[in-house]
Design an enzyme around this catalytic site. Structure first.
Site, PDB file in Angstrom:
ATOM      1  N   LYS A 210       0.840  -1.200   0.000  1.00  0.00           N
ATOM      2  CA  LYS A 210       0.000   0.000   0.000  1.00  0.00           C
ATOM      3  C   LYS A 210       0.879   1.255   0.000  1.00  0.00           C
ATOM      4  CE  LYS A 210      -4.051   1.742   2.533  1.00  0.00           C
ATOM      5  NZ  LYS A 210      -3.592   3.119   2.803  1.00  0.00           N
ATOM      6  N   GLY A 211       0.343   2.368  -0.489  1.00  0.00           N
ATOM      7  CA  GLY A 211       1.110   3.609  -0.517  1.00  0.00           C
ATOM      8  C   GLY A 211       1.481   4.090   0.882  1.00  0.00           C
TER       9      GLY A 211
ATOM     10  N   VAL B 206       3.894   2.997   3.015  1.00  0.00           N
ATOM     11  CA  VAL B 206       4.309   2.020   4.033  1.00  0.00           C
ATOM     12  C   VAL B 206       5.818   1.780   4.044  1.00  0.00           C
ATOM     13  CG1 VAL B 206       2.074   0.839   4.034  1.00  0.00           C
ATOM     14  CG2 VAL B 206       3.890   0.041   2.499  1.00  0.00           C
TER      15      VAL B 206
ATOM     16  N   THR C  84       9.797   2.028  -0.922  1.00  0.00           N
ATOM     17  CA  THR C  84      11.044   2.492  -1.536  1.00  0.00           C
ATOM     18  C   THR C  84      12.223   2.316  -0.589  1.00  0.00           C
ATOM     19  OG1 THR C  84       9.887   4.074  -2.951  1.00  0.00           O
ATOM     20  CG2 THR C  84      12.223   4.473  -2.560  1.00  0.00           C
TER      21      THR C  84
ATOM     22  N   ASP D 100       7.121   3.103 -10.073  1.00  0.00           N
ATOM     23  CA  ASP D 100       6.146   3.977  -9.413  1.00  0.00           C
ATOM     24  C   ASP D 100       6.239   5.365 -10.049  1.00  0.00           C
ATOM     25  OD1 ASP D 100       4.633   5.563  -7.746  1.00  0.00           O
ATOM     26  OD2 ASP D 100       5.410   4.695  -5.889  1.00  0.00           O
TER      27      ASP D 100
ATOM     28  N   ASN E 232       6.801  -2.256   8.665  1.00  0.00           N
ATOM     29  CA  ASN E 232       7.534  -1.030   9.002  1.00  0.00           C
ATOM     30  C   ASN E 232       6.827  -0.198  10.067  1.00  0.00           C
ATOM     31  OD1 ASN E 232       9.887  -1.132   7.369  1.00  0.00           O
ATOM     32  ND2 ASN E 232       8.711  -0.561   5.557  1.00  0.00           N
TER      33      ASN E 232
END
EC number: 3.6.-.-
Length: 343
Positions: A32-33, A35, A38, A61, A272
């Protein structure tokens, strides 16, 4: 007792198994965005560079955070990361990849317009983008072009947020449909197109319609070959990244189920932004959030008892730059031990 400590019988809480699996060629990192995909993909790439001959890190992305993470500008050509001799990175613009295919490298748009061809190019582009998922498919086509010309031992993908990632993995069937559509149009409207294009029958990029079809067919064959590799657990794996919250856990479960439907291996989850309050802490907000995280961590361990679940702490500063990424990367292979566990 800290929930970061795992029973001896559990799967190892690290990504060491990925480093040890020398046969791996393709590694996807997704979730999900927001989290930490990268940061995780950059850190994993750093660790892999220690045990592989050459590693390529690719961002698919559109946000392109690799440049921010390493404080170094990257583009669509693979470039060595400062401070490394065997770790390169690139950022791909899916829309740009499609435009390159349709418009041709170095095409003179002004000249095309003068010849009355610009409208034709626009029509072809509109047609191509009308095919669902074609942008992700062309993004991967750009990757293949780079990978075939440069021999990297391992390629890591820093993928777009979950939904885009799953569409990206459908690219072989997407291109099959695209080729079928173009073939159909070519056979139905070939005479009309030839009349419109003139005696030479050239597209705005100087190619003929059969030449473009031949290139697309070659691309399809290459992608079919890679798709076979994706379904080989010895060559490909997917690392899921999440945080200990309901929506992120839900997205992770959905992604794992869909990856299974594509026969793509996944056996590692990175969690994370975990809080580990110090003993005697009087922060009510921290304690409340920690209790919430513990609830979802327990669910993750129950659901994914056969996965390597890596637990990463919330840090007090951003993980940017080579030194901070290297420090963060160590925790991916050597499980983080909260301060109270030392006492």
């Amino acid at each position: 007792m800290s929930t970061a400590l795992i029973d001896v019988d559990s799967m190892e809480p690290s990504l060491q198994s990925i480093l040890d699996q020398k046969s791996l060629r393709w590694i996807f990192v997704g979730g999900k965005g927001g989290v930490g995909k990268t940061t995780t993909s950059c850190s994993l790439a750093i660790q892999l560079a220690k045990v592989r001959r050459s590693v390529l890190l690719i961002s698919t992305d559109p946000a392109h955070n690799l440049s921010d993470a390493f404080s170094q500008k990257f583009g669509k050509e693979a470039r060595l990361i400062d401070g490394f001799t065997n770790l390169s990175a690139m950022e791909i613009d899916p829309n740009g990849s499609m435009q390159d295919l349709l418009a041709g490298q170095g095409a003179d748009e002004g000249g095309a317009a003068a010849d009355g061809m610009a409208g034709m190019g626009g029509m072809m582009q509109d047609l191509a983008f009308a095919i669902p998922g074609i942008d992700e498919a062309m993004s991967f086509a750009e990757v293949l072009k780079q990978v075939k010309s440069l021999s990297y031992e391992t390629i890591i993908f820093d993928t777009a947020p979950t939904g885009h990632t799953l569409r990206f993995l459908q690219f072989p069937s997407v291109l099959e449909k695209a080729l079928a559509k173009v073939s159909q149009l070519s056979s139905q409207y070939g005479p009309l197109l030839n009349g419109f294009l003139g005696g030479q029958g050239q597209l705005p990029n100087g190619q003929s319609l059969p030449e473009m079809m031949e290139k697309l067919e070659q691309l399809r064959e290459t992608i079919s070959e890679v798709n076979t590799q994706f379904k080989d657990e010895n060559l490909t794996t997917f690392v899921c990244v999440c945080i200990a919250e309901f929506l992120s856990l839900y997205e992770t479960e959905r992604m794992i189920q869909e990856l299974a439907s594509y026969n793509i291996d996944t056996h590692c989850i990175v969690v994370n932004q975990l809080l580990f309050p110090k003993k005697g802490s009087k922060c009510d907000h921290c304690d409340a959030r920690r209790r919430m995280q513990k609830k979802y961590l327990d669910q993750i361990e129950e659901l994914y008892d056969e996965f390597n679940v890596v637990k990463m702490p919330m840090l007090i500063e951003e993980v940017r730059g080579k030194e901070k990424l290297e420090k963060f990367s160590e925790m991916l292979v050597k499980p983080y031990v909260p301060p109270e566990a030392d006492e």
